[in-house]
Design a protein around this motif. Sequence first.
Motif, PDB file in Angstrom:
ATOM      1  N   CYS A   1     -16.646  60.647 -55.289  1.00 19.87           N
ATOM      2  CA  CYS A   1     -17.009  62.042 -55.048  1.00 19.87           C
ATOM      3  C   CYS A   1     -18.531  62.073 -55.087  1.00 19.87           C
ATOM      4  CB  CYS A   1     -16.410  62.950 -56.114  1.00 19.87           C
ATOM      5  SG  CYS A   1     -16.833  64.695 -55.915  1.00 19.87           S
TER       6      CYS A   1
ATOM      7  N   ALA B   1      -8.277  62.708 -50.143  1.00 26.41           N
ATOM      8  CA  ALA B   1      -9.549  63.117 -49.545  1.00 26.41           C
ATOM      9  C   ALA B   1     -10.506  61.938 -49.570  1.00 26.41           C
ATOM     10  CB  ALA B   1     -10.142  64.290 -50.301  1.00 26.41           C
TER      11      ALA B   1
ATOM     12  N   GLY C   1     -15.002  63.808 -46.537  1.00 23.81           N
ATOM     13  CA  GLY C   1     -14.444  65.145 -46.651  1.00 23.81           C
ATOM     14  C   GLY C   1     -13.177  65.358 -45.847  1.00 23.81           C
TER      15      GLY C   1
END
Length: 241
Positions: free
Chosen positions: A86, A120, A124
């Motif tokens: 992330c 994910a 994105g």
Amino acid sequence: MARSSDSEFASLLSIKGDRCLRFARPDAALAVCPDMGGRVFAEVLGLSMHRIDLDCVSNPTRPFNNFGGGNFWPAPEGGKFGFNYCQDEWIVQKAINNEPFQVAQTGKNSACIEKRIVLANRAGTAIETTMRREVDILDELPRALRQCPIAGWLSYRTTDSFDVLSTVNVNEGLIAAWTLEQFDATQHTVAFCAVENPCEAINFDFYEHPGDRIAYFDKGFTYKTDGLKRGQIGIKKAAGA
């Protein structure tokens, strides 16, 4: 490796109860744990073939519970399409490790577990997919080991796959199955792969080149994995490993 007197494998079975699938041979056993990322754990002649974190197994309260065993992940890990980042923070998505598999099919020496999830990637892109693991216990020793003096053995095959259910452009993402085995290693631990044209079979794009830890032979290659240095190689799909 842990001996049976240490009871790591037996303790795993005791903790999991009927939440794991169990298979036995005269001198070996196999456990498949659908609610622990579909991990596989093996025991041969009282020796645990995998690392087992019993604290995690009995009390899975960490953001990422690394139970050990033979695991199943989505690849790639890094890069713009990686599933384990992330921004610049390394993570394991809950859908991978925390959401349990459902048992789709079982047999005397086989099992199929699967789950429908959404992953994910770093770009994105959300990818809806069915994550599936098939486990088969094989009746014969692999051909490459039949001339070796072996006291006990367990031969099993895991077939890991992703069935992509959403429409994803090749410029938005890619996904592949990544099988990860966790075990105690020493400077003498050697992994091997039987494959034609071994010099052309490996993709070295993931980490630095292992150098002379890779040795090539007529029908495959070996990889010295000492457990002290992180590394990762890929086998090209066209190689038919």
